[in-house]
Enzyme design. Structure first.
Site, PDB file in Angstrom:
ATOM      1  N   HIS A   1       0.847  -1.196   0.000  1.00 46.39           N
ATOM      2  CA  HIS A   1       0.000   0.000   0.000  1.00 46.39           C
ATOM      3  C   HIS A   1       0.879   1.241   0.000  1.00 46.39           C
ATOM      4  CE1 HIS A   1      -0.390   0.866   4.664  1.00 46.39           C
ATOM      5  NE2 HIS A   1       0.849   0.728   4.293  1.00 46.39           N
TER       6      HIS A   1
ATOM      7  N   CYS B   1       5.979   6.713   4.103  1.00 46.36           N
ATOM      8  CA  CYS B   1       4.790   5.863   3.919  1.00 46.36           C
ATOM      9  C   CYS B   1       3.959   6.270   2.702  1.00 46.36           C
ATOM     10  CB  CYS B   1       3.938   5.852   5.177  1.00 46.36           C
ATOM     11  SG  CYS B   1       4.870   5.287   6.603  1.00 46.36           S
TER      12      CYS B   1
ATOM     13  N   HIS C   1       5.077   0.371  -0.402  1.00 46.08           N
ATOM     14  CA  HIS C   1       5.749  -0.548   0.532  1.00 46.08           C
ATOM     15  C   HIS C   1       4.744  -1.599   0.982  1.00 46.08           C
ATOM     16  CE1 HIS C   1       3.778   2.404   3.120  1.00 46.08           C
ATOM     17  NE2 HIS C   1       3.757   1.464   4.049  1.00 46.08           N
TER      18      HIS C   1
ATOM     19  N   HIS D   1       3.367  -4.737   4.016  1.00 46.56           N
ATOM     20  CA  HIS D   1       3.311  -5.214   5.408  1.00 46.56           C
ATOM     21  C   HIS D   1       2.751  -6.632   5.434  1.00 46.56           C
ATOM     22  CE1 HIS D   1       3.835  -1.152   7.075  1.00 46.56           C
ATOM     23  NE2 HIS D   1       2.942  -0.732   6.184  1.00 46.56           N
TER      24      HIS D   1
ATOM     25  N   HIS E   1      -2.074 -10.386  -0.904  1.00 45.58           N
ATOM     26  CA  HIS E   1      -1.284 -10.254  -2.133  1.00 45.58           C
ATOM     27  C   HIS E   1      -1.941  -9.333  -3.159  1.00 45.58           C
ATOM     28  CE1 HIS E   1       1.045 -13.379  -0.276  1.00 45.58           C
ATOM     29  NE2 HIS E   1       1.968 -13.233  -1.199  1.00 45.58           N
TER      30      HIS E   1
ATOM     31  N   GLU F   1      -0.165  -3.403  11.396  1.00 47.25           N
ATOM     32  CA  GLU F   1       0.904  -3.492  10.389  1.00 47.25           C
ATOM     33  C   GLU F   1       2.085  -4.255  10.964  1.00 47.25           C
ATOM     34  OE1 GLU F   1       1.878   0.514   9.353  1.00 47.25           O
ATOM     35  OE2 GLU F   1       0.145   0.707   8.031  1.00 47.25           O
TER      36      GLU F   1
HETATM   37  N1  LIG Z   1      -2.432   5.851  12.501  1.00 47.65           N
HETATM   38  C1  LIG Z   1      -1.695   5.351  11.475  1.00 47.65           C
HETATM   39  N2  LIG Z   1      -0.441   5.774  11.315  1.00 47.65           N
HETATM   40  C2  LIG Z   1       0.278   5.263  10.304  1.00 47.65           C
HETATM   41  C3  LIG Z   1      -0.259   4.299   9.454  1.00 47.65           C
HETATM   42  C4  LIG Z   1      -1.599   3.882   9.652  1.00 47.65           C
HETATM   43  O1  LIG Z   1      -2.134   3.032   8.924  1.00 47.65           O
HETATM   44  N3  LIG Z   1      -2.268   4.425  10.669  1.00 47.65           N
HETATM   45  N4  LIG Z   1       0.505   3.784   8.482  1.00 47.65           N
HETATM   46  C5  LIG Z   1       1.748   4.139   8.294  1.00 47.65           C
HETATM   47  C6  LIG Z   1       2.519   3.484   7.198  1.00 47.65           C
HETATM   48  O2  LIG Z   1       1.780   2.403   6.681  1.00 47.65           O
HETATM   49  C7  LIG Z   1       3.919   3.008   7.500  1.00 47.65           C
HETATM   50  O3  LIG Z   1       4.234   1.928   6.650  1.00 47.65           O
HETATM   51  C8  LIG Z   1       4.168   2.560   8.886  1.00 47.65           C
HETATM   52  O4  LIG Z   1       5.465   2.038   8.859  1.00 47.65           O
HETATM   53  P1  LIG Z   1       6.288   1.735  10.127  1.00 47.65           P
HETATM   54  O5  LIG Z   1       7.406   0.873   9.701  1.00 47.65           O
HETATM   55  O6  LIG Z   1       5.401   1.271  11.225  1.00 47.65           O
HETATM   56  O7  LIG Z   1       6.789   3.158  10.505  1.00 47.65           O
HETATM   57  P2  LIG Z   1       8.054   3.437  11.304  1.00 47.65           P
HETATM   58  O8  LIG Z   1       9.248   3.198  10.436  1.00 47.65           O
HETATM   59  O9  LIG Z   1       7.913   4.832  11.834  1.00 47.65           O
HETATM   60  O10 LIG Z   1       7.961   2.363  12.466  1.00 47.65           O
HETATM   61  P3  LIG Z   1       9.066   1.964  13.481  1.00 47.65           P
HETATM   62  O11 LIG Z   1       8.401   0.879  14.286  1.00 47.65           O
HETATM   63  O12 LIG Z   1       9.325   3.191  14.281  1.00 47.65           O
HETATM   64  O13 LIG Z   1      10.240   1.482  12.697  1.00 47.65           O
HETATM   65  C9  LIG Z   1       2.360   5.193   9.086  1.00 47.65           C
HETATM   66  N5  LIG Z   1       1.542   5.675  10.122  1.00 47.65           N
HETATM   67 ZN   LIG Z   2       2.413   1.026   5.504  1.00 50.56          ZN
END
Ligand SMILES: Nc1nc2c(c(=O)[nH]1)N=C([C@H](O)[C@H](O)COP(=O)(O)OP(=O)(O)OP(=O)(O)O)CN2
Ligand SMILES: [Zn+2]
Length: 130
Positions: free
Chosen positions: A18, A27, A31, A33, A72, A117
């Protein structure tokens, strides 16, 4: 023993890509999940003979029908997410709505759906205020 309230919780998963439109940061880019999904149902009446609220097997089968619709896929291309973002929050809403349709003939109420995620980032959706 048909007083009180029972709650059942099952889980499933799906792996998808997504991107969050308008998100200022990484984001916004494509990328993926390995999403985890949990669903909780509740009810007050057990099957008298079996002593169960609803067969876990059946509940898992119905949840899997929904997660298979997402598995997928590039989520942004699905009709439900062409106009709104496939965020965890809106994915939880999507799963809740679809699963509630599939549960229509079962004597349980869908209480909550969780989409994660990763284990450290979870979104919950419920209706009805309790
Ligand atoms: N409330 C939400 N916040 C975020 C969402 C969401 O769906 N709801 N989604 C994202 C992105 O999908 C992003 O891929 C999140 O990635 P993530 O790896 O969790 O982000 P970080 O690198 O910051 O996480 P760490 O655990 O600190 O590595 C973003 N926000
Ligand atoms: Zn994401």
């Amino acid at each position: 023993m048909n007083t009180g309230l029972w709650r059942l919780r099952v889980n499933s998963d799906f792996s998808s890509s997504h991107q969050l439109r308008h998100y200022e940061g990484k984001c916004e880019r494509l990328h993926g999940h390995n999403f985890i999904v949990e669903a909780e149902v509740e009810g007050r009446e057990l099957d008298r003979k079996l002593g169960i609220l609803m067969d876990f097997k059946e509940l898992k089968r119905l949840l899997k029908i929904v997660t298979d619709e997402l598995d997928h896929k590039h989520l942004n291309e699905l009709p439900a997410f062409t106009r709104q973002n496939p965020s965890s929050e809106l994915l939880a809403h999507y799963v809740f709505t679809r699963l509630r349709e599939l549960l229509a003939s079962h004597p349980v109420r869908l209480k909550e759906v969780m989409v994660a995620e990763k284990d450290s980032s979870r979104a919950y959706y419920s209706e009805g205020g309790d």
